[in-house]
Design a protein around this motif. Structure first.
Motif: not given
Length: 232
Positions: A38-56
């Motif tokens: 969430i941006r500082i203005d409160g707008v939702l811009v995405g989501i990050i989860s454990e799955g996003d760290f699998l391919r590192r």
């Protein structure tokens, strides 16, 4: 039951400019597997989860293909995978296409979103702002609260039998008048024919869910569809 009745609040979120280390640390400390971005203005811009760290790259788990297959993958796709494996900020590795629901959405609608999009959590958005989150664990808690805590002891055997018969009559898998139900002091006896072994457990569950049932005796037999002759 609506989304607003089971959603988790307040929402633990993270800024898109935060580092992936901050995101990972926040997930671990909060004991959650995903964060709305969430941006500082409160707008939702995405989501990050454990799955996003699998391919590192740091873990040596980045996507690797046979050399011959690399020629079939577009440079743009390879570049995208490089960013996901080596990006340092949340906005570089997050999923920016977010599936959301309203506070008034039914739980059936939320579950349909989860299964259709193969996701584990849904941000609840009202007026463009994230007001809650529903994860699979929230659904488990809701399920737990619906389970009976005690069994009435004053229900008549005939009432129990009629309730089971009515439940079976409402089910497509239960052939009409093929399953017989008798009840003695809360103990249900099921007899008659079924045509699929999966129907056996379904019939037992139907009986177990009726208030006042103390036990179920299974005397059902599985028969070929043409082997049962109904005699009036």
């Amino acid at each position: 039951m609506q989304a607003k009745t089971i959603m988790t609040t307040p929402v633990v979120a993270i800024d898109p400019s935060a580092s992936i280390a901050d995101a990972a640390g926040l997930m671990l400390s909060s004991k959650i597997s995903g964060l709305p971005v969430i941006r500082i203005d409160g707008v939702l811009v995405g989501i990050i989860s454990e799955g996003d760290f699998l391919r590192r790259g740091e873990l040596g788990t980045q996507r690797k293909r046979p050399r011959w297959l690399e020629f079939l993958v577009s440079p743009g796709r390879v570049a995208e995978e490089y960013v996901l494996a080596n990006g340092r900020r949340v906005e570089e590795v997050m999923t920016d296409s977010v599936v959301t629901a309203s506070p008034n959405a039914s739980l059936a609608e939320v579950v349909e979103l989860m299964t259709h999009h193969r996701i584990k959590r849904v941000p609840i958005v009202d007026g463009g702002k994230v007001v809650g989150m529903i994860a699979r664990s929230d659904l488990l808690r809701a399920l737990l609260h619906t389970q009976p805590t005690s069994t009435p002891t004053t229900i008549d055997d005939e009432q129990i039998r009629q309730s089971i018969v009515a439940e079976l009559a409402a089910q497509k898998w239960a052939g009409k008048d093929l399953i017989n139900v008798t009840v003695d002091k809360g103990i249900v006896k099921l007899s008659g024919a079924i045509f699929d072994e999966r129907e056996r457990q379904a019939a037992i569950v139907a009986a177990e869910n009726v208030a006042g049932v103390k036990g179920v005796e299974d005397n059902l037999f599985c028969a070929e569809p043409l082997s049962v002759i109904l005699v009036s």
